[in-house]
Write a protein that holds these residues in place. Structure first.
Motif, mmCIF file in Angstrom:
data_model
loop_
_atom_site.group_PDB
_atom_site.id
_atom_site.type_symbol
_atom_site.label_atom_id
_atom_site.label_comp_id
_atom_site.label_asym_id
_atom_site.label_seq_id
_atom_site.Cartn_x
_atom_site.Cartn_y
_atom_site.Cartn_z
ATOM 1 N N ASP A 93 -0.106 -13.390 -9.249
ATOM 2 C CA ASP A 93 -1.478 -13.027 -8.912
ATOM 3 C C ASP A 93 -1.614 -11.585 -8.415
ATOM 4 N N GLY A 94 -0.493 -10.882 -8.319
ATOM 5 C CA GLY A 94 -0.508 -9.489 -7.875
ATOM 6 C C GLY A 94 -0.675 -9.315 -6.380
ATOM 7 N N GLU A 95 -0.741 -10.398 -5.633
ATOM 8 C CA GLU A 95 -0.998 -10.349 -4.191
ATOM 9 C C GLU A 95 0.229 -9.972 -3.362
ATOM 10 N N ARG A 96 1.412 -10.341 -3.831
ATOM 11 C CA ARG A 96 2.619 -10.118 -3.027
ATOM 12 C C ARG A 96 3.603 -9.236 -3.763
ATOM 13 N N ARG A 97 4.187 -8.299 -3.015
ATOM 14 C CA ARG A 97 5.246 -7.433 -3.536
ATOM 15 C C ARG A 97 6.472 -7.611 -2.657
ATOM 16 N N GLN A 98 7.612 -7.603 -3.274
ATOM 17 C CA GLN A 98 8.859 -7.688 -2.529
ATOM 18 C C GLN A 98 9.816 -6.663 -3.114
ATOM 19 N N ASP A 99 10.275 -5.730 -2.277
ATOM 20 C CA ASP A 99 11.256 -4.732 -2.698
ATOM 21 C C ASP A 99 12.634 -5.206 -2.295
ATOM 22 N N VAL A 100 13.578 -5.116 -3.232
ATOM 23 C CA VAL A 100 14.947 -5.564 -2.996
ATOM 24 C C VAL A 100 15.892 -4.481 -3.493
ATOM 25 N N ASP A 101 16.888 -4.143 -2.696
ATOM 26 C CA ASP A 101 17.939 -3.219 -3.123
ATOM 27 C C ASP A 101 19.102 -4.033 -3.655
ATOM 28 N N ALA A 102 19.594 -3.653 -4.842
ATOM 29 C CA ALA A 102 20.658 -4.402 -5.493
ATOM 30 C C ALA A 102 21.753 -3.447 -5.951
ATOM 31 N N PRO A 103 22.997 -3.878 -5.869
ATOM 32 C CA PRO A 103 24.083 -3.017 -6.343
ATOM 33 C C PRO A 103 24.046 -2.868 -7.865
ATOM 34 N N ALA A 104 24.458 -1.700 -8.353
ATOM 35 C CA ALA A 104 24.561 -1.477 -9.793
ATOM 36 C C ALA A 104 25.484 -2.528 -10.387
#
Length: 111
Positions: free
Chosen positions: A10-21
């Motif tokens: 729905d475009g309401e929630r964003r979650q940023d995650v850092d991940a190893p290459a």
């Protein structure tokens, strides 16, 4: 590290995650609590890890295999920039990758 942004259907929630290459997007999504099941464990026998990739990021991905395209034909709410998260390996080219969850739950467990 590669930063991935997950956006709810729905475009309401964003979650940023850092991940190893070298990480597989499905593993990162599941670790972040995103509603992707991936029941086939990467064996291309299901479409329960379908994501919609941002158009700019889609161009950075390698071309989908015929098997992946066949699985995407079975995915609910697929678009022209849909891919299977089990087939996306994160690398430096994909830093700031943005993906949206599909409009319909494709998780067989109903998460």
């Amino acid at each position: 590290m590669t930063r991935v942004t997950f956006i709810s259907a729905d475009g309401e929630r964003r979650q940023d995650v850092d991940a190893p290459a070298g990480s597989v997007l499905l593993d990162i999504a599941q670790g972040a609590g995103q509603p992707l099941e991936g029941t086939c464990e990467g064996q291309m026998a299901c479409s329960t890890c379908h994501v919609i990739v941002d158009a700019d990021d889609f161009a950075k991905l390698p071309r989908a295999s015929e098997d992946e395209e066949d699985m995407l034909d079975l995915a609910a709410a697929a678009t022209r920039t849909s891919r299977l998260a089990c087939q996306i390996v994160l690398d430096g080219k994909l830093d700031q990758l943005t993906v949206r969850m599909p409009g319909e739950f494709n998780n067989m467990q109903g998460m």
